[in-house]
Design an enzyme around this catalytic site. Structure first.
Site, PDB file in Angstrom:
ATOM      1  N   GLU A 155      -9.768   5.120  -2.510  1.00 36.24           N
ATOM      2  CA  GLU A 155      -9.236   3.831  -1.689  1.00 36.24           C
ATOM      3  C   GLU A 155     -10.607   3.752  -0.857  1.00 36.24           C
ATOM      4  O   GLU A 155     -10.498   3.551   0.341  1.00 36.24           O
ATOM      5  CB  GLU A 155      -8.267   4.114  -0.659  1.00 36.24           C
ATOM      6  CG  GLU A 155      -6.782   4.332  -1.327  1.00 36.24           C
ATOM      7  CD  GLU A 155      -5.576   4.264  -0.209  1.00 36.24           C
ATOM      8  OE1 GLU A 155      -5.829   4.579   0.868  1.00 36.24           O
ATOM      9  OE2 GLU A 155      -4.442   3.969  -0.775  1.00 36.24           O
TER      10      GLU A 155
ATOM     11  N   GLU B 250      -0.667   4.936  -6.496  1.00 34.46           N
ATOM     12  CA  GLU B 250       0.046   5.613  -5.270  1.00 34.46           C
ATOM     13  C   GLU B 250       1.241   4.830  -4.993  1.00 34.46           C
ATOM     14  O   GLU B 250       1.121   3.443  -4.674  1.00 34.46           O
ATOM     15  CB  GLU B 250      -1.066   5.979  -4.429  1.00 34.46           C
ATOM     16  CG  GLU B 250      -1.884   6.893  -4.192  1.00 34.46           C
ATOM     17  CD  GLU B 250      -2.729   6.933  -3.028  1.00 34.46           C
ATOM     18  OE1 GLU B 250      -2.191   6.560  -1.949  1.00 34.46           O
ATOM     19  OE2 GLU B 250      -3.854   7.455  -3.095  1.00 34.46           O
TER      20      GLU B 250
HETATM   21  C1  GAL Z   1      -3.433   6.525   0.817  1.00 36.59           C
HETATM   22  C2  GAL Z   1      -4.409   7.974   0.648  1.00 36.59           C
HETATM   23  C3  GAL Z   1      -3.713   9.008   0.094  1.00 36.59           C
HETATM   24  C4  GAL Z   1      -2.677   9.322   1.153  1.00 36.59           C
HETATM   25  C5  GAL Z   1      -1.686   8.075   1.335  1.00 36.59           C
HETATM   26  C6  GAL Z   1      -0.638   8.597   2.261  1.00 36.59           C
HETATM   27  O1  GAL Z   1      -4.152   5.856   1.785  1.00 36.59           O
HETATM   28  O2  GAL Z   1      -5.087   7.394  -0.787  1.00 36.59           O
HETATM   29  O3  GAL Z   1      -4.524  10.082   0.109  1.00 36.59           O
HETATM   30  O4  GAL Z   1      -3.328   9.371   2.327  1.00 36.59           O
HETATM   31  O5  GAL Z   1      -2.319   6.939   1.479  1.00 36.59           O
HETATM   32  O6  GAL Z   1       0.372   7.171   2.395  1.00 36.59           O
END
Ligand code: GAL
Length: 656
Positions: free
Chosen positions: A161, A318
């Site tokens: 990110e 994610e």
């Molecule tokens: C994203 C990140 C992850 C985790 C996730 C939690 O921003 O890439 O490592 O922190 O959010 O929602």
């Protein structure tokens, strides 16, 4: 209607028939070794096919400047491979270890007040620090040399990110890099002074070294400098992405490279439309934001991601199985939402459904963030739901590789208009660019109309109806494109569109300067509304936030609605000008999803756009199409009768 290019530019390096991938971020370093084998067993039970590994492992992989420890990672990768699980291996550069920041505090970002951003969280590095870059690339080289040929390695995951926490850095490194970027853009100081309008408030520069990033100033900073700093900051991170990618391509040319974008919510600093060409395939992270349009926002983001990816499959890197930990109140997902969220991403082109993270952490800042395996363990409703999702995805392998089927309607999306329209010292600070675009999307869903959310720089000429909400920044070439489009097709734009050029300088002669002739209207003054104020229109809708003092200047303009109340009473509120075989319409106020749902049918009718859904399903069901597949997504919490296609359960998705 044809399907877009169905051949991914490049996808995972792995054997076997195409399938929808399923998995998560896997952080084994947070757990004792004994758990690893159990993890792989449970992953197999859940149908996991791929994990993202080593995202935050720098301090473990390189515990001291000259010491690398790969033993644990070798073991984990071998275990995963033996279990048939592929690896999306991170370059591990997202969170620099304490030894590095202690030895080189000059890599730490500086905020706009001049304060150091200290270690203790993550992403505490300056995108423009040459010292950080050298250390990061050394780590990338070590990882690529060690794992480039490992059969489990399916893709490289650059950093994580990029820009989530460190995009705006005001350090001296940033100042130097900003100056170099500006020299490249403008060549001469005269051109920069002209573009930035520096004769205002005695800001004229006589030497490049006088230029600073927009550090805390006494009052409103120069808006064009703001815009260029946003462009520069997005480019600085893109440059980091390229640096890691180029090294990876040199060392492991057959392994595709990606990084996870954040097309979601108000996350606007990175211009992903501009980044997409840098990766072998687009990957995105998305988290649901609570609110009445939460589900539509997910669909909107997935749709935009699919179009950023050029209609080709992309990787959902994610999302969450249930609650997150970073909102003021973190609510669990309701039954059905886990599957519906996942499959909505698939409906818009995702060929991988992954989560943050595999096993819910026991310690650390994210211990209350959901995961595939919750604190309660595998004997839990959540894990059973995860297993069922894995089974569902495995049964959908024929969807993998199919491209999005373009719609007839496009909503244009423009990062620069987003940045500029929400700048300070404007007619109102209440305007929200993405919300307006989302409202149009929700209204189209309410009417059962498929739409594509497309970057303004992409090719949208084929769409019968182009909606350009708050298209604020309109350089001359874009005005010409829009004008040409409206000759044959149909354009709708809104308040605060066509106001400035690429230097954030006003198009003179009356608003909306760049689009005034095309729309056949002229606005001498804006009429922003105070909180709680509204203006009724004679079509039964109500505007908030904004009104315009519209004068119609061309007899070919039809007034579709007038203001009934407020300062603009009797004036035109919504107009449409016939242009050749097409038209150009203007909506001068914020109508919100309900108002737009009421107004859109006339605009759609003129463009000859009709719903592909039977009338009983419109509004309750979202239709998305990939290849020959039709995804019917229940937008409601009630069952929907699909007639011959059966019952669509609450919050469920049916694929026909
Ligand atoms: C994203 C990140 C992850 C985790 C996730 C939690 O921003 O890439 O490592 O922190 O959010 O929602």
């Amino acid at each position: 209607m044809t399907t877009e290019n169905t051949t991914p530019r490049r996808w995972l390096r792995r054997a076997g028939a195409p399938r929808l991938e399923f998995g998560a971020d896997y952080n084994p370093e947070q757990w004792p070794r004994e758990v690893w084998a159990a993890d792989v067993r449970a992953m197999r039970a859940a149908g996991v096919t791929i994990v993202s590994l080593a995202i935050f492992s720098w301090a473990r992989i390189q515990p001291r400047p000259e010491v690398y420890d790969f033993a644990w990672l070798d073991e984990v990768i071998d275990l995963l491979h033996a279990g048939g699980i592929a690896v999306d291996l991170a370059t591990a550069t997202a969170s620099p270890p304490p030894w590095l920041t202690t030895r080189h505090p000059e890599i730490l970002p500086v905020d706009l007040h001049g304060n150091t951003v200290w270690p203790g969280g993550r992403q505490h590095w300056r995108p423009t620090s040459p010292v950080f870059r050298a250390h990061a690339l050394r780590l990338v080289r070590a990882l690529a040399s060690r794992y480039g040929k490992h059969p489990a390695l399916a893709a490289w995951h650059v950093n994580n990110e990029l820009g989530c926490h460190n995009v705006y850095d005001y350090s001296d490194d940033a100042a130097n890099a900003f100056r170099a970027w500006l020299r490249d853009r403008y060549s001469t100081l005269d051109r920069l002074n002209e573009a930035w309008g520096t004769d205002f408030w005695s800001q004229r520069y006589s030497d490049w070294d006088q230029i600073l990033p927009p550090r805390q100033a006494a009052t409103h900073p120069n808006p064009t400098r703001n815009l260029d700093f946003k462009r520069f900051s997005s480019d600085a991170l893109k440059d980091h992405l390229r640096a890691e990618r180029d090294l990876l391509r040199e060392l492991t040319p057959d392994v595709p490279v990606t990084t996870n974008f954040m097309v979601m919510g108000q996350m606007n600093p990175m211009n992903y439309a501009d980044w997409a060409a840098e990766v072998d395939f687009v990957a995105n992270d998305h988290y649901v934001l609570p609110g009445p349009q939460a589900r539509d926002e997910l669909s909107f983001s997935a749709n935009l991601t699919g179009n950023i990816a050029g209609g080709q499959p992309w990787f959902l890197m994610e999302h969450s199985t249930s609650a997150v930990n970073w909102q003021p109140v973190n609510v669990a997902k309701k039954p059905g939402e886990l599957h519906r969220d996942s499959l909505t991403h698939v409906a818009h082109g995702a060929d991988a459904v992954c989560f943050f993270q595999w096993r819910q952490s026991r310690a650390g800042a994210e211990k209350y963030h959901s995961a595939m395996v919750p604190h309660a363990g595998e004997d839990s409703a959540l894990f059973r739901s995860v297993v069922a999702l894995g089974e569902r995805l495995a049964s959908l392998s024929e969807v993998a590789g199919s491209g999005r089927v373009p719609a007839d309607v496009a909503i244009l999306f423009d990062w620069e208009s987003w940045w500029v329209a929400e700048n300070d010292s404007h007619p109102t600070d209440r305007l929200r660019y993405r919300q307006e675009a989302l409202d149009w999307y929700t209204a189209l869903l309410n009417l059962g109309i498929r739409a594509d959310v497309v970057p303004v720089g992409s090719s949208w000429e084929r769409y019968r109806l182009v909606i350009a909400p708050i298209l604020h920044v309109v350089p001359a070439a874009l005005a010409a494109r829009l004008t040409a489009h409206a000759q044959e097709n149909h354009l709708v734009t809104t308040y605060f569109s066509g106001i400035v050029d690429e230097h954030d300088q006003i198009w003179l002669g009356g608003y909306p300067g760049a689009l005034r002739d095309l729309l056949g209207i002229r606005i001498e003054e804006f009429g922003p509304l105070l909180d709680g104020e509204s203006a009724d229109l004679d079509n039964g809708t109500t505007g908030t936030l904004w009104t315009d003092r519209v004068d119609v200047t061309d007899p070919a303009v039809e007034i579709l609605a007038r203001y009934k109340t407020g300062e603009q009473a009797e004036r035109a509120a919504i107009t449409r000008r016939a242009v050749g075989a097409g038209s150009a319409a203007y909506v001068s106020t914020r109508l919100g999803p309900d108002g737009l749902t009421a107004v859109l049918p006339r605009l759609l009718e003129a463009a000859g756009v009709t719903s592909e859904l039977p009338s009983a399903l419109r509004g309750r069901v979202e239709l998305a199409r990939r290849g020959d597949h039709r995804f019917l997504i229940n937008r409601t919490s009630e069952p929907v009768d699909l007639g011959p296609d059966g019952i669509l359960e609450p919050r469920a998705v049916k694929i026909l």
